[in-house]
Motif scaffolding. Structure first.
Motif, mmCIF file in Angstrom:
data_model
loop_
_atom_site.group_PDB
_atom_site.id
_atom_site.type_symbol
_atom_site.label_atom_id
_atom_site.label_comp_id
_atom_site.label_asym_id
_atom_site.label_seq_id
_atom_site.Cartn_x
_atom_site.Cartn_y
_atom_site.Cartn_z
ATOM 1 N N ALA A 120 4.008 1.599 1.236
ATOM 2 C CA ALA A 120 3.329 1.506 2.528
ATOM 3 C C ALA A 120 2.119 0.582 2.433
ATOM 4 C CB ALA A 120 2.910 2.891 3.008
ATOM 5 N N LEU A 121 1.326 0.729 1.374
ATOM 6 C CA LEU A 121 0.152 -0.126 1.196
ATOM 7 C C LEU A 121 0.561 -1.590 1.032
ATOM 8 C CD1 LEU A 121 -2.869 -0.549 0.878
ATOM 9 C CD2 LEU A 121 -2.620 0.061 -1.548
ATOM 10 N N GLN A 122 1.607 -1.853 0.259
ATOM 11 C CA GLN A 122 2.085 -3.229 0.105
ATOM 12 C C GLN A 122 2.511 -3.809 1.446
ATOM 13 O OE1 GLN A 122 5.104 -2.462 -2.874
ATOM 14 N NE2 GLN A 122 3.823 -3.297 -4.517
ATOM 15 N N ILE A 124 1.453 -2.881 4.463
ATOM 16 C CA ILE A 124 0.247 -3.090 5.278
ATOM 17 C C ILE A 124 -0.446 -4.380 4.852
ATOM 18 C CG2 ILE A 124 -2.072 -2.209 5.772
ATOM 19 C CD1 ILE A 124 -0.837 0.654 5.458
ATOM 20 N N MET A 125 -0.607 -4.582 3.545
ATOM 21 C CA MET A 125 -1.289 -5.771 3.037
ATOM 22 C C MET A 125 -0.494 -7.041 3.346
ATOM 23 S SD MET A 125 -4.100 -4.544 2.021
ATOM 24 C CE MET A 125 -4.899 -5.921 1.205
ATOM 25 N N GLN A 126 0.835 -6.989 3.267
ATOM 26 C CA GLN A 126 1.649 -8.150 3.627
ATOM 27 C C GLN A 126 1.490 -8.477 5.108
ATOM 28 O OE1 GLN A 126 5.567 -7.064 2.233
ATOM 29 N NE2 GLN A 126 5.128 -7.759 0.150
ATOM 30 N N GLY A 127 1.421 -7.437 5.946
ATOM 31 C CA GLY A 127 1.182 -7.650 7.373
ATOM 32 C C GLY A 127 -0.155 -8.317 7.630
ATOM 33 N N ILE A 128 -1.197 -7.830 6.954
ATOM 34 C CA ILE A 128 -2.523 -8.432 7.108
ATOM 35 C C ILE A 128 -2.485 -9.888 6.652
ATOM 36 C CG2 ILE A 128 -4.919 -8.366 6.312
ATOM 37 C CD1 ILE A 128 -4.566 -5.268 6.094
ATOM 38 N N GLY A 129 -1.752 -10.160 5.570
ATOM 39 C CA GLY A 129 -1.598 -11.520 5.068
ATOM 40 C C GLY A 129 -0.914 -12.452 6.068
ATOM 41 N N GLN A 130 -0.137 -11.864 6.967
ATOM 42 C CA GLN A 130 0.535 -12.641 8.011
ATOM 43 C C GLN A 130 -0.284 -12.663 9.306
ATOM 44 O OE1 GLN A 130 3.309 -14.392 7.537
ATOM 45 N NE2 GLN A 130 3.416 -13.701 5.430
ATOM 46 N N GLY A 131 -1.482 -12.045 9.272
ATOM 47 C CA GLY A 131 -2.333 -12.016 10.454
ATOM 48 C C GLY A 131 -2.095 -10.830 11.366
ATOM 49 N N VAL A 132 -1.301 -9.864 10.916
ATOM 50 C CA VAL A 132 -0.999 -8.679 11.709
ATOM 51 C C VAL A 132 -1.900 -7.535 11.252
ATOM 52 C CG1 VAL A 132 0.767 -6.999 12.354
ATOM 53 C CG2 VAL A 132 1.387 -9.404 11.996
ATOM 54 N N LYS A 133 -2.743 -7.041 12.141
ATOM 55 C CA LYS A 133 -3.646 -5.945 11.781
ATOM 56 C C LYS A 133 -2.973 -4.610 12.072
ATOM 57 C CE LYS A 133 -7.836 -8.580 12.478
ATOM 58 N NZ LYS A 133 -9.131 -8.665 13.154
ATOM 59 N N PRO A 134 -3.112 -3.686 11.135
ATOM 60 C CA PRO A 134 -2.504 -2.365 11.371
ATOM 61 C C PRO A 134 -3.215 -1.623 12.498
ATOM 62 C CG PRO A 134 -3.797 -2.358 9.333
ATOM 63 C CD PRO A 134 -3.804 -3.759 9.864
#
Length: 134
Positions: A120-122, A124-134
């Protein structure tokens, strides 16, 4: 003024279009029975709710609620081979949640599917890396 951030997590390098994405967590724990068949229902202070629902933070924030045994001696077992904590953590993003008329606390519903795991953390971090905020 106390910040709702208890822990910060960062990834070195690029994950997508964002260099060194970061995530901030507010951590809570409880031994109270807040778990039902589908969700965790956890009351947080109104101030924490309002801090976590703000949408314009540069670093995204999530709430992580960790369920622990009633007897704290049962919570953690440690040896040279392993560190075992009971029970489970669950996460939720309150970003963009509506203002409430409550005056002291807000009960947050976290789906049981939102276990705070390595995967789950990976994600979330991949999403943030793509500009997607949780």
């Amino acid at each position: 003024m106390r910040s709702p951030v208890d822990l910060g997590i960062a990834v070195r390098g690029n994950i997508g279009s964002i260099c060194s994405p970061r995530l901030e967590l507010q951590l809570k724990s409880t031994s109270t029975d807040v778990l039902d068949e589908n969700a965790i229902r956890y009351p947080i202070k109104l101030k924490n709710y309002d801090d976590l629902r703000i949408t314009n933070f540069a670093i995204p924030r999530i709430l992580v609620v960790i369920l622990i045994p009633e007897n704290l001696a049962d919570w953690l077992q440690q040896s040279e081979q392993e560190l075992c904590m009971k029970y489970c953590g669950y996460w939720v993003s309150l970003r963009g949640m509506p203002q409430t008329q409550n005056s002291t606390t807000v009960t947050i519903t976290i789906p049981k599917t939102n276990q705070f795991t390595v995967v789950a953390l990976q994600s979330i971090m991949q999403g943030i890396g793509q500009g997607v905020k949780p």
